[in-house]
Design an enzyme around this catalytic site. Structure first.
Site, mmCIF file in Angstrom:
data_model
loop_
_atom_site.group_PDB
_atom_site.id
_atom_site.type_symbol
_atom_site.label_atom_id
_atom_site.label_comp_id
_atom_site.label_asym_id
_atom_site.label_seq_id
_atom_site.Cartn_x
_atom_site.Cartn_y
_atom_site.Cartn_z
ATOM 1 N N SER A 42 0.865 -1.160 -0.311
ATOM 2 C CA SER A 42 0.014 0.089 0.027
ATOM 3 C C SER A 42 0.929 1.368 -0.072
ATOM 4 O O SER A 42 0.424 2.292 -0.460
ATOM 5 C CB SER A 42 -0.947 -0.114 1.242
ATOM 6 N N HIS A 85 -5.674 -3.851 -1.968
ATOM 7 C CA HIS A 85 -5.421 -2.963 -2.905
ATOM 8 C C HIS A 85 -5.523 -3.536 -4.486
ATOM 9 O O HIS A 85 -5.303 -2.884 -5.511
ATOM 10 C CB HIS A 85 -4.123 -2.138 -2.835
ATOM 11 N N LYS A 92 -12.489 -0.143 -0.793
ATOM 12 C CA LYS A 92 -11.547 0.600 -1.557
ATOM 13 C C LYS A 92 -12.222 0.652 -2.782
ATOM 14 O O LYS A 92 -13.009 1.353 -3.123
ATOM 15 C CB LYS A 92 -10.113 -0.181 -1.766
HETATM 16 C C1 LIG Z 1 -7.004 -1.042 3.540
HETATM 17 C C2 LIG Z 1 -6.157 -2.270 3.683
HETATM 18 C C3 LIG Z 1 -6.792 -3.140 4.666
HETATM 19 C C4 LIG Z 1 -7.880 -2.942 5.592
HETATM 20 O O1 LIG Z 1 -9.030 -2.779 4.854
HETATM 21 P P1 LIG Z 1 -10.180 -2.056 5.368
HETATM 22 O O2 LIG Z 1 -11.223 -2.584 4.545
HETATM 23 O O3 LIG Z 1 -10.257 -0.819 5.251
HETATM 24 O O4 LIG Z 1 -10.180 -2.125 6.924
HETATM 25 C C5 LIG Z 1 -6.215 -4.423 4.718
HETATM 26 N N1 LIG Z 1 -4.997 -4.632 4.231
HETATM 27 C C6 LIG Z 1 -4.406 -3.635 3.297
HETATM 28 C C7 LIG Z 1 -3.072 -4.154 2.427
HETATM 29 C C8 LIG Z 1 -4.778 -2.553 2.944
HETATM 30 O O5 LIG Z 1 -4.225 -1.791 2.130
#
Ligand SMILES: *Cc1c(COP(=O)(O)O)cnc(C)c1O
Length: 393
Positions: free
Chosen positions: A181, A209, A240
């Site tokens: 990320s 992502h 996302k």
């Molecule tokens: C954003 C993210 C999460 C968490 O997801 P949410 O649905 O926002 O709780 C988990 N793993 C990664 C790699 C992320 O970027």
């Protein structure tokens, strides 16, 4: 009498002194490619709204209809009385999308990761984990009590050494983010999955992502690397590209059956409001019906990355719509981000401890919703501000 929370003042003061105190900017109105934060209209390069669905009329309509039909809340945790038809309908769709036998919905990607790792591992076990894996994976490892063997980012030889040193463990889990990320690079998933096979370890990938972004139809890294059947546990998020909220695990039927009985977020935390599940189904409908959305995301990605490189910026190892603009110095990265904002571009400054010391950066994320004009304006500002700060010539 002393105030038992007085230490908070000291902690906050220390954060301020070290320049680490943060308070998020306020989004005034809808999450959109160009929107208003703190009273300023900016090109938004900070959101994970990859496909621009957060304000899509079809998703809004689906949420409204679900509220009319099913109410605003599920009324209980999933495993007691909050298991609604619409949750199960979404799970069937997600399993089909990921080409797995089954899928299981969680409240968020965070709880999907932490809840799953903690449910399948215990103190007798080992996790082999990339050093840049997401915090929710790290927390899951901690909760499980399993021993954590961390390998340097994408270093497959080091991952092999971790596995060789884990032969006496009861179970071993190899785990990686699909897309990282902060850097926007892809895991070496094929190598990791065959390593896991060789050592009889469980293979898990966090595609938060990647889902809706990477691989044919946005199916994620397993699809991208043609690894169906080689990855035991896939985590995705609905927070996302799906533009609402939630996480899920995709895998075998028995994995889902086990997690429904053992994953603590499902046992002790209430399930989604039906409108959220309906929004996610509508998002999936749209992603399946309009693959051009994903093409547009990648066209924008290529355009913006090339623009940053032409300006002379170092964009690291990124292979996805997440593009870091490397700065190095932490204070300088924050100044860069602040100046961009003043000029109408919102791109987050990221420093230690989120990324290693000396690797501070400004992170950009483009979406399918940005127009060429939005991105050209952003590049113009990146050029002007970067020259002003001496980051480029
Ligand atoms: C954003 C993210 C999460 C968490 O997801 P949410 O649905 O926002 O709780 C988990 N793993 C990664 C790699 C992320 O970027």
């Amino acid at each position: 009498m002393s105030d038992p929370l007085a230490f908070l003042d000291d902690e906050i003061a220390e954060l301020r002194e070290r320049g680490l105190f943060r308070w998020p900017r306020e989004l005034q109105g809808e999450q959109a490619p160009v929107c208003v934060y703190d009273g300023r209209r900016v090109v938004n390069l900070c959101s994970n709204n990859y496909l621009g669905l957060a304000s899509h009329p079809r998703l809004k309509e689906a949420a409204r209809r679900a509220i009319d039909e099913y109410g605003v809340g599920s009324g209980a945790v999933r495993t007691i009385a909050g298991n609604m038809t619409i949750h199960q309908a979404l799970e069937m769709r997600l399993a089909a999308f990921k080409r797995t036998e089954a899928a299981l919905l969680f409240q968020s990607g965070f709880t999907a990761n932490a809840g799953t790792v903690a449910a399948i591992l215990g103190k007798e076990d080992v996790v082999v984990s990339d050093e840049l894996n997401h915090a929710s994976i790290i927390d899951g490892c901690r909760l499980s009590g399993a021993e954590r063997k961390v390998f340097p980012h994408k270093d497959i030889a080091a991952a092999r050494r971790c596995l060789e040193a884990s032969r006496t463990a009861r179970r071993v889990l190899v785990i990686t983010d699909g897309v990282f990320s902060m850097d926007g690079d892809l895991a070496r998933l094929a190598d990791l999955a065959s390593l896991a096979r060789e050592f009889g370890a469980i293979m898990m990938v966090d595609d938060a992502h990647a889902s809706g972004v990477v691989g044919a139809g946005g199916r994620g890294t397993v699809e991208h690397f043609h690894l169906h059947g080689m990855v035991d546990i896939q985590v995705g998020t609905l927070s996302k590209a799906w533009a609402c909220l939630g996480g899920y695990v995709a895998g075998s039927g028995r994995l889902v059956e086990y997690l429904m009985n053992r994953a603590r977020p499902l046992l002790f935390s209430t399930s989604h409001p039906p409108s959220v599940a309906a929004t996610a189904i509508a998002a999936l409908d749209l992603i399946e019906a309009e693959p051009a959305l994903i093409d547009r995301l990648w066209e924008n990605t290529r355009f913006f990355k090339a623009g940053l490189r032409d300006l002379g910026y170092d964009t690291g190892q990124s292979e996805t719509p997440i593009t870091p603009v490397m700065v190095g110095d932490e204070a300088q990265a924050m100044r860069f981000s602040d100046s961009l904002f003043e000029e109408g571009v919102f791109a987050l400054g990221i420093a230690y401890p989120t990324v290693p010391r000396g690797k501070a950066r400004v992170r950009t994320i483009v979406t399918a919703g940005h127009t060429r004009d939005d991105l050209s304006r952003a590049l113009e500002v990146f050029g002007r501000v970067g020259r002003g700060l001496g980051l480029i010539r």
